[in-house]
Scaffold this motif. Structure first.
Motif, PDB file in Angstrom:
ATOM      1  N   GLN A  29       0.829  -1.211   0.000  1.00 17.01           N
ATOM      2  CA  GLN A  29       0.000   0.000   0.000  1.00 17.01           C
ATOM      3  C   GLN A  29       0.865   1.264   0.000  1.00 17.01           C
ATOM      4  O   GLN A  29       0.397   2.340  -0.356  1.00 17.01           O
ATOM      5  N   ARG A  30       2.120   1.140   0.425  1.00 16.42           N
ATOM      6  CA  ARG A  30       3.017   2.282   0.553  1.00 16.42           C
ATOM      7  C   ARG A  30       3.581   2.706  -0.807  1.00 16.42           C
ATOM      8  O   ARG A  30       4.047   3.824  -0.971  1.00 16.42           O
ATOM      9  N   ARG A 102       1.455  10.858   7.643  1.00 17.81           N
ATOM     10  CA  ARG A 102       0.700   9.660   8.024  1.00 17.81           C
ATOM     11  C   ARG A 102       1.432   8.385   7.589  1.00 17.81           C
ATOM     12  O   ARG A 102       1.430   7.376   8.314  1.00 17.81           O
ATOM     13  N   HIS A 103       2.061   8.430   6.423  1.00 14.31           N
ATOM     14  CA  HIS A 103       2.840   7.269   5.960  1.00 14.31           C
ATOM     15  C   HIS A 103       3.932   6.914   6.966  1.00 14.31           C
ATOM     16  O   HIS A 103       4.242   5.727   7.169  1.00 14.31           O
ATOM     17  N   GLN A 106       2.367   4.928   9.687  1.00 11.23           N
ATOM     18  CA  GLN A 106       2.068   3.585   9.175  1.00 11.23           C
ATOM     19  C   GLN A 106       3.339   2.745   9.045  1.00 11.23           C
ATOM     20  O   GLN A 106       3.314   1.527   9.281  1.00 11.23           O
ATOM     21  N   ASP A 107       4.464   3.390   8.707  1.00 10.40           N
ATOM     22  CA  ASP A 107       5.747   2.672   8.692  1.00 10.40           C
ATOM     23  C   ASP A 107       6.038   2.082  10.071  1.00 10.40           C
ATOM     24  O   ASP A 107       6.473   0.929  10.199  1.00 10.40           O
ATOM     25  N   TRP A 109       3.850   1.414  12.495  1.00 13.90           N
ATOM     26  CA  TRP A 109       2.905   0.322  12.764  1.00 13.90           C
ATOM     27  C   TRP A 109       3.391  -0.970  12.116  1.00 13.90           C
ATOM     28  O   TRP A 109       3.312  -2.048  12.712  1.00 13.90           O
ATOM     29  N   ARG A 110       3.851  -0.856  10.885  1.00 10.27           N
ATOM     30  CA  ARG A 110       4.302  -2.052  10.154  1.00 10.27           C
ATOM     31  C   ARG A 110       5.481  -2.708  10.875  1.00 10.27           C
ATOM     32  O   ARG A 110       5.546  -3.932  11.005  1.00 10.27           O
ATOM     33  N   LEU A 165      -4.160   8.267  16.292  1.00 13.06           N
ATOM     34  CA  LEU A 165      -3.332   7.279  15.587  1.00 13.06           C
ATOM     35  C   LEU A 165      -2.304   6.648  16.531  1.00 13.06           C
ATOM     36  O   LEU A 165      -1.313   6.085  16.081  1.00 13.06           O
ATOM     37  N   ASP A 167      -0.604   4.110  19.338  1.00 10.31           N
ATOM     38  CA  ASP A 167      -0.444   2.657  19.346  1.00 10.31           C
ATOM     39  C   ASP A 167      -0.081   2.229  20.755  1.00 10.31           C
ATOM     40  O   ASP A 167       0.941   2.666  21.295  1.00 10.31           O
TER      41      ASP A 167
END
Length: 312
Positions: A29-30, A102-103, A106-107, A109-110, A165, A167
């Motif tokens: 998705q990235r 935001r990416h 998400q990085d 989180w991954r 957002l 975690d």
């Protein structure tokens, strides 16, 4: 001629470390795979994990003065190359650009989702990381990334929403030379080019954190001057500490790399201060050892020539 000051602080005896790169995580998705660098002590168990987010344009090879010091002091440090890196050279009209902030989250989180994969990629590390002791850290833009993981609310410039957002796998944050609140204090340059700074809410951050600010860090992003970078401390609640680095500009004496060209306030004593206090904090907040942190709090009083440590 600059006067040489020692910090008056000590730390644990450094241990040998290993650094592995690139570890590659698939990220469809990235739009491109996520490249990581992992730096870890060769010995020790139940090692805390530091997720480190680089400043705008940097990469997984940056910040060696901090990363090496933290790893030698008993932490596993994981660095990604985020989409804003100059190495990736995203086009000006790349559709991912408005969501680049935001990416980055998400990085992270991954990485958290795939910690066992990351651990397995480093020879001798398997079974030695403690996934319950994760601290998010970052410099400049990376400090915002770390903040978001513990509850900083960024108003999305496209949707107008300020989502949570955070975690709960992240127990604390370490923010170095990081942006303060937006609104009327932002310069027109920041408002136009860094829209993710227009509105930031700090009041939902309840996790413990250390903020590091240079008292000469006069960024072209805010009309408020260097005090702007103390907002993550003053505007958030709970168990927080603030290290004010005397004479420190945006790179805090040279934390972004050894002999880094962008450092305007090069000063080995300043770097040593940041290294020692941040490691003491990491060891304190993850429960390894409280001695160095208590020493730092006692030593870095108002009249210390290098810096001042406050807590609330």
């Amino acid at each position: 001629m600059s006067t040489h000051h020692t910090t008056g602080l000590t730390g644990p005896a450094p241990t040998a470390t290993v650094s592995v790169k690139p570890l590659v995580l698939s990220a469809p998705q990235r739009g491109q795979d996520l490249h990581l660098r992992v730096t870890a002590p060769l010995t020790g168990a139940r090692l805390p994990v530091v997720l480190f987010a680089h400043g705008f344009g940097s990469h997984l090879d940056g910040y060696a003065p901090l990363v090496d010091h933290w790893a030698a002091g008993g932490c596993v440090v994981i660095q990604a190359t985020h989409l804003d890196s100059q190495r990736l050279a995203l086009a000006a009209d790349d559709p991912r650009r408005p969501q680049i902030w935001r990416h980055r989250v998400q990085d992270m989180w991954r990485i958290l989702d795939e910690l066992t994969t990351v651990e397995a990629g480093v020879p001798g590390l398997r079974g030695r990381m403690d996934p319950r002791r994760v601290v998010a850290a970052g410099h400049s833009f990376g400090g915002q990334t770390a903040g978001i993981l513990v509850g900083l609310r960024v108003t999305d410039p496209q949707s107008g929403a300020a989502e949570d957002l955070s975690d709960d796998r992240v127990m604390a944050s370490l923010q170095l030379a990081t942006a303060g609140k937006g609104g009327a204090e932002l310069t027109p340059f920041a408002h136009d080019h860094l829209p993710w700074l227009r509105e930031q809410g700090f009041s939902d951050i309840t996790a413990p954190g250390l903020v590091v600010a240079g008292d000469k860090d006069d960024l072209p992003l805010s009309t408020r001057g260097p005090a702007w970078t103390t907002d993550p401390y003053t505007l958030s609640r709970g168990n927080k500490s603030l290290l004010t680095v005397r004479g420190g500009e945006h790179f805090l004496g040279g934390i972004s790399g050894y002999q880094a060209a962008e450092t305007t306030d090069e000063n080995p004593d300043r770097v040593a201060l940041v290294q020692q206090v941040t490691l003491a904090y990491l060891r304190h907040i993850t429960g390894i050892d409280h001695t160095d942190w208590n020493t730092a709090r006692a030593t870095l009083t108002v009249d210390h020539p290098l810096g001042h440590l406050a807590s609330k």
